[in-house]
Design a protein around this motif. Structure first.
Motif, PDB file in Angstrom:
ATOM      1  N   LYS A 120       2.018 -12.278   8.767  1.00 21.45           N
ATOM      2  CA  LYS A 120       2.762 -13.427   7.718  1.00 21.45           C
ATOM      3  C   LYS A 120       3.793 -14.132   8.631  1.00 21.45           C
ATOM      4  O   LYS A 120       3.696 -15.454   8.764  1.00 21.45           O
ATOM      5  CB  LYS A 120       3.482 -12.715   6.525  1.00 21.45           C
ATOM      6  N   ASP A 121       4.358 -13.364   9.612  1.00 18.98           N
ATOM      7  CA  ASP A 121       5.510 -13.809  10.456  1.00 18.98           C
ATOM      8  C   ASP A 121       4.740 -14.840  11.542  1.00 18.98           C
ATOM      9  O   ASP A 121       5.201 -15.907  11.793  1.00 18.98           O
ATOM     10  CB  ASP A 121       6.444 -12.871  11.321  1.00 18.98           C
ATOM     11  N   TYR A 122       3.585 -14.381  12.063  1.00 17.69           N
ATOM     12  CA  TYR A 122       3.059 -15.054  12.857  1.00 17.69           C
ATOM     13  C   TYR A 122       2.188 -16.258  12.605  1.00 17.69           C
ATOM     14  O   TYR A 122       2.210 -17.340  13.414  1.00 17.69           O
ATOM     15  CB  TYR A 122       1.653 -14.138  13.645  1.00 17.69           C
ATOM     16  N   SER A 123       1.936 -16.398  11.340  1.00 21.28           N
ATOM     17  CA  SER A 123       1.101 -17.443  10.793  1.00 21.28           C
ATOM     18  C   SER A 123       2.169 -18.710  10.644  1.00 21.28           C
ATOM     19  O   SER A 123       1.826 -19.875  10.590  1.00 21.28           O
ATOM     20  CB  SER A 123       0.660 -17.316   9.438  1.00 21.28           C
ATOM     21  N   LYS A 124       3.431 -18.535  10.605  1.00 24.55           N
ATOM     22  CA  LYS A 124       4.672 -19.417  10.498  1.00 24.55           C
ATOM     23  C   LYS A 124       4.964 -20.150  12.128  1.00 24.55           C
ATOM     24  O   LYS A 124       5.189 -21.035  11.974  1.00 24.55           O
ATOM     25  CB  LYS A 124       5.619 -18.847   9.987  1.00 24.55           C
ATOM     26  N   THR A 125       4.470 -19.312  12.851  1.00 24.29           N
ATOM     27  CA  THR A 125       4.935 -19.841  14.355  1.00 24.29           C
ATOM     28  C   THR A 125       3.752 -20.373  14.979  1.00 24.29           C
ATOM     29  O   THR A 125       4.090 -21.320  15.987  1.00 24.29           O
ATOM     30  CB  THR A 125       5.770 -18.795  15.060  1.00 24.29           C
ATOM     31  N   GLY A 132      -2.430 -18.355   2.317  1.00 21.44           N
ATOM     32  CA  GLY A 132      -3.362 -17.866   3.384  1.00 21.44           C
ATOM     33  C   GLY A 132      -2.925 -16.736   4.075  1.00 21.44           C
ATOM     34  O   GLY A 132      -3.751 -15.882   4.152  1.00 21.44           O
ATOM     35  N   THR A 133      -1.664 -16.676   4.091  1.00 23.12           N
ATOM     36  CA  THR A 133      -1.175 -15.609   4.859  1.00 23.12           C
ATOM     37  C   THR A 133      -1.090 -14.236   4.001  1.00 23.12           C
ATOM     38  O   THR A 133      -1.322 -12.994   4.267  1.00 23.12           O
ATOM     39  CB  THR A 133       0.040 -15.754   5.497  1.00 23.12           C
ATOM     40  N   ASN A 134      -0.866 -14.570   2.528  1.00 30.40           N
ATOM     41  CA  ASN A 134      -1.011 -13.393   1.478  1.00 30.40           C
ATOM     42  C   ASN A 134      -2.383 -12.757   1.547  1.00 30.40           C
ATOM     43  O   ASN A 134      -2.503 -11.763   1.694  1.00 30.40           O
ATOM     44  CB  ASN A 134      -0.497 -13.720   0.353  1.00 30.40           C
ATOM     45  N   ASN A 181       0.081 -28.165  -1.098  1.00 32.28           N
ATOM     46  CA  ASN A 181       0.869 -28.588   0.085  1.00 32.28           C
ATOM     47  C   ASN A 181       0.835 -27.645   0.988  1.00 32.28           C
ATOM     48  O   ASN A 181       0.513 -26.499   0.986  1.00 32.28           O
ATOM     49  CB  ASN A 181       2.412 -29.077  -0.491  1.00 32.28           C
ATOM     50  N   ASP A 182       1.417 -28.129   2.277  1.00 30.00           N
ATOM     51  CA  ASP A 182       1.280 -27.084   3.486  1.00 30.00           C
ATOM     52  C   ASP A 182       2.001 -25.717   3.207  1.00 30.00           C
ATOM     53  O   ASP A 182       1.572 -24.759   3.679  1.00 30.00           O
ATOM     54  CB  ASP A 182       1.825 -27.961   4.742  1.00 30.00           C
ATOM     55  N   ALA A 183       3.151 -25.648   2.716  1.00 32.75           N
ATOM     56  CA  ALA A 183       4.032 -24.639   2.350  1.00 32.75           C
ATOM     57  C   ALA A 183       3.246 -23.442   1.594  1.00 32.75           C
ATOM     58  O   ALA A 183       3.192 -22.302   1.732  1.00 32.75           O
ATOM     59  CB  ALA A 183       5.506 -24.886   2.019  1.00 32.75           C
ATOM     60  N   ALA A 194      -6.943 -21.429   2.927  1.00 31.93           N
ATOM     61  CA  ALA A 194      -6.134 -21.341   1.419  1.00 31.93           C
ATOM     62  C   ALA A 194      -6.651 -22.642   0.699  1.00 31.93           C
ATOM     63  O   ALA A 194      -6.829 -22.552  -0.427  1.00 31.93           O
ATOM     64  CB  ALA A 194      -4.545 -21.465   1.571  1.00 31.93           C
ATOM     65  N   GLN A 195      -6.861 -23.783   1.587  1.00 36.09           N
ATOM     66  CA  GLN A 195      -7.616 -24.909   0.569  1.00 36.09           C
ATOM     67  C   GLN A 195      -8.825 -24.448   0.117  1.00 36.09           C
ATOM     68  O   GLN A 195      -9.261 -24.967  -0.991  1.00 36.09           O
ATOM     69  CB  GLN A 195      -7.457 -26.085   1.686  1.00 36.09           C
ATOM     70  N   ALA A 196      -9.686 -23.945   1.079  1.00 34.72           N
ATOM     71  CA  ALA A 196     -10.984 -23.640   0.712  1.00 34.72           C
ATOM     72  C   ALA A 196     -11.011 -22.570  -0.649  1.00 34.72           C
ATOM     73  O   ALA A 196     -11.836 -22.749  -1.584  1.00 34.72           O
ATOM     74  CB  ALA A 196     -11.745 -22.987   1.732  1.00 34.72           C
ATOM     75  N   MET A 197     -10.197 -21.770  -0.458  1.00 29.14           N
ATOM     76  CA  MET A 197     -10.065 -20.797  -1.746  1.00 29.14           C
ATOM     77  C   MET A 197      -9.552 -21.218  -3.028  1.00 29.14           C
ATOM     78  O   MET A 197      -9.907 -21.284  -3.888  1.00 29.14           O
ATOM     79  CB  MET A 197      -8.956 -19.408  -1.258  1.00 29.14           C
TER      80      MET A 197
END
Length: 97
Positions: free
Chosen positions: A23-28, A74-76, A66-68, A40-43
């Motif tokens: 989760k942290d890695y996806s934010k950076t 996606g990270t979840n 939205n992106d957030a 996440a958009q596909a899901m």
């Protein structure tokens, strides 16, 4: 036998911080972030298409997340998939043993 169960509990316990690191890695990391957003958009599109089909609504255009929210979803999904794969691997290992 009990040492094996303690070992599997240890593996599951170690897997949880790894899921948090995902989760942290996806934010950076920008490339990983874009992969999480597209997944996440596909899901989201798949889920809404399925809902509309089952509830009998006509097919409409689906607004993207939205992106957030997409990053969060996606990270979840990735962290839960990682935890599930570790748990399934431990169960399969115990079953084949």
């Amino acid at each position: 036998m009990s040492s094996l169960k303690i070992g599997t509990l240890l593996i599951r316990t170690i897997a949880k911080p790894i899921a948090a690191r995902i989760k942290d890695y996806s934010k950076t990391h920008p490339r990983f972030r874009n992969a999480c957003i597209s997944m996440a958009q596909a899901m989201h599109r798949f889920e809404l298409n399925l809902k509309m089909k089952f509830l009998g609504y006509k097919k409409e255009t689906i607004r993207p997340l939205n992106d957030a929210r997409a990053i969060e979803a996606g990270t979840n999904f990735l962290s839960e998939a990682f935890l599930f794969s570790v748990a399934a691997g431990v169960i399969l290992f115990e079953a084949t043993r």
